[in-house]
Design an enzyme around this catalytic site. Structure first.
Site, PDB file in Angstrom:
ATOM      1  N   TYR A   1      -4.915  -4.069  -7.316  1.00  0.00           N
ATOM      2  CA  TYR A   1      -6.277  -3.581  -7.099  1.00  0.00           C
ATOM      3  C   TYR A   1      -6.209  -2.063  -6.973  1.00  0.00           C
ATOM      4  CZ  TYR A   1     -10.763  -2.361  -5.176  1.00  0.00           C
ATOM      5  OH  TYR A   1     -11.986  -1.774  -4.987  1.00  0.00           O
TER       6      TYR A   1
ATOM      7  N   TYR B   1     -19.563  -5.968  -1.880  1.00  0.00           N
ATOM      8  CA  TYR B   1     -18.834  -7.239  -1.776  1.00  0.00           C
ATOM      9  C   TYR B   1     -19.607  -8.256  -0.945  1.00  0.00           C
ATOM     10  CZ  TYR B   1     -14.788  -5.246  -4.065  1.00  0.00           C
ATOM     11  OH  TYR B   1     -13.951  -4.688  -4.987  1.00  0.00           O
TER      12      TYR B   1
ATOM     13  N   LYS C   1      -8.961   6.962   1.390  1.00  0.00           N
ATOM     14  CA  LYS C   1      -9.042   6.206   2.644  1.00  0.00           C
ATOM     15  C   LYS C   1      -8.714   7.069   3.860  1.00  0.00           C
ATOM     16  CE  LYS C   1      -8.888   1.500   0.928  1.00  0.00           C
ATOM     17  NZ  LYS C   1     -10.298   1.212   1.222  1.00  0.00           N
TER      18      LYS C   1
ATOM     19  N   ASP D   1      -0.043   4.652  -6.303  1.00  0.00           N
ATOM     20  CA  ASP D   1      -1.356   4.559  -5.662  1.00  0.00           C
ATOM     21  C   ASP D   1      -1.166   4.383  -4.156  1.00  0.00           C
ATOM     22  OD1 ASP D   1      -3.814   3.885  -4.646  1.00  0.00           O
ATOM     23  OD2 ASP D   1      -4.304   2.416  -6.178  1.00  0.00           O
TER      24      ASP D   1
END
Length: 421
Positions: free
Chosen positions: A142, A15, A263, A234
């Site tokens: 996302y 990014y 994560k 999610d």
């Protein structure tokens, strides 16, 4: 050359527009909530290093367990073999999840956890000779950067170069009390085509920390269940305490069919993804027919070291002191919300558990590409705080080991910058 110059010569960062990027900051050490650069500066990691570091950096408990595992078993193919860390982690995790979650499938990260979930749903229908093929997702979603995950994510500048290659998805607004009836009517008309609904529960993180209410999502989930639409929850971002409870699922009255995790799963120690599913999903792949197998796997599936890190992180998460710290962060955030709400340069302040977000009022619209984010990022770095705005959307997602005094320091820096902005 120094470390930053050496990095620029060989590395391509995520990014990041490498042509215009500022010099990369070399980090040489981490301890608790702090990161230390090669010049001796220290920074509070107020975003948990992209939302993964639950318990702070270089936590001794996780480090000790990983070190021990390294000297026992570092890797074994998970096709045809198993090991204690994989079995124990699955047992420990399933005990904490909704009761319908019965099986664990390991992968490498959040995107691959989502890919697995999508393939489970699509092949679930295929194995049962159902003609359902379409997927329902939330606008602004996302779910990752691999092709399947991109396809179920909101169309944006991030996905534009690949738009011709993404599969068709039906996008709907996030549920609210005002639009639930219209959402239900829309879904009902196409329910015979929809194989699954994938969603980020309560918080759409990368979209700018957009938040929706648990009761509204629960109502939509209930309707999807009535329409025989499978649900993929999610929890890559929301899992492991971020929402104030262990999982976003603990806020909801309905249970998903499939859940995705990454994560915070290993406490930020190393990459790992998990996809869990119901017995019904699993049973649809049980057959004498080899072609009904879920043909998916990764070289490092259920890596023993990553499993061990996840077990150790979960042990820390369930400690009373950690649960109290999560409550403390949520309580402190709630107090700071009242301050931010009255600031003339702030709008749309929102909070769920340890996640706090707000928007800076600018002459440009709210967007990831709003340049105010870069200015704020640099200013906070000067003050020893890592905050990585999503354009003009600012947020706090601190590690659970942060103290009340350290939170107050961050809050003070935020208000001081806002006053001078």
């Amino acid at each position: 050359m120094n470390l930053s110059e050496r990095d620029k010569a060989v590395n391509w960062h995520p990014y990041t527009q490498m042509k215009t990027a500022d010099d990369i900051i070399p980090i040489v050490r981490g301890e608790g909530i702090y990161l230390f650069d090669d010049q001796g500066n220290k920074y509070i990691d107020a975003v948990s290093s992209w939302w993964v570091t639950l318990h702070g950096h270089a936590h001794p408990h996780i480090a000790k367990r990983v070190s021990e595992q390294l000297n026992t078993l570092e890797q074994v193919i998970f096709a045809g073999f198993t090991h204690e860390p994989a079995v124990q982690l699955s047992e420990n995790l399933l005990k904490l999840l909704p009761e319908n979650q019965k099986k664990v499938f390991y992968s490498d990260n959040g995107s691959t956890a989502v890919e697995v979930a999508l393939k489970m749903c699509i092949q679930y229908a295929y194995n049962q000779k159902s003609k359902k093929t379409k997927i329902l997702a939330l606008k602004n979603a996302y779910h990752g950067d691999t092709f399947g995950a991109m396809s179920v994510s909101g169309r944006s500048a991030w996905t534009q170069p690949f738009s011709e290659m993404l599969f068709e998805v039906v996008f709907i607004d996030a549920p609210t009390s005002q639009n639930l009836d219209s959402l239900k009517a829309f879904i009902k008309n196409i329910s015979d085509e929809i194989v699954c609904f994938i969603y980020e529960p309560l918080i759409q993180g990368a979209a700018g920390m957009l938040m929706h209410k648990a009761e509204d999502l629960s109502e939509l989930m209930k309707f999807c269940r009535e329409q025989n639409i499978l649900m993929i929850q999610d929890e890559v971002f929301t899992g492991f305490g971020r929402t104030g409870k262990l999982f976003a699922a603990n806020h909801l009255s309905e249970q998903p069919d499939i859940m995705c995790f990454s994560k915070g799963l290993t406490g930020g120690t190393m990459p790992m993804g998990i996809t869990t599913c119901s017995q019904e999903i699993f049973d649809a792949f049980l057959s004498e027919d080899q072609y009904k197998t879920l043909f998916h796997g990764h070289s490092f599936t259920a890596n023993p070291i990553a499993c061990t890190a996840a077990i150790a992180s979960m042990e820390l998460l369930l400690k009373e002191e950690t649960l109290q710290s999560i409550d403390l962060i949520a309580e402190k955030h709630s107090g700071f919300v009242k301050i931010l709400e009255h600031h003339p340069k702030v709008q749309n302040v929102r909070q769920t558990g340890t996640i706090l977000a707000w928007e800076i009022i600018t002459s440009h619209q709210t967007s990831y590409f709003n340049n105010v984010g870069k200015l704020l990022y640099k200013e906070f770095l000067k003050r020893g705080v890592i905050l990585r705005p999503l354009g003009n959307v600012m947020y706090l997602v601190p590690p659970y080991c942060i103290t009340s005094e350290e939170l107050d320091f961050i809050y003070h820096q935020i208000t001081d910058v806002l006053d001078q902005f």
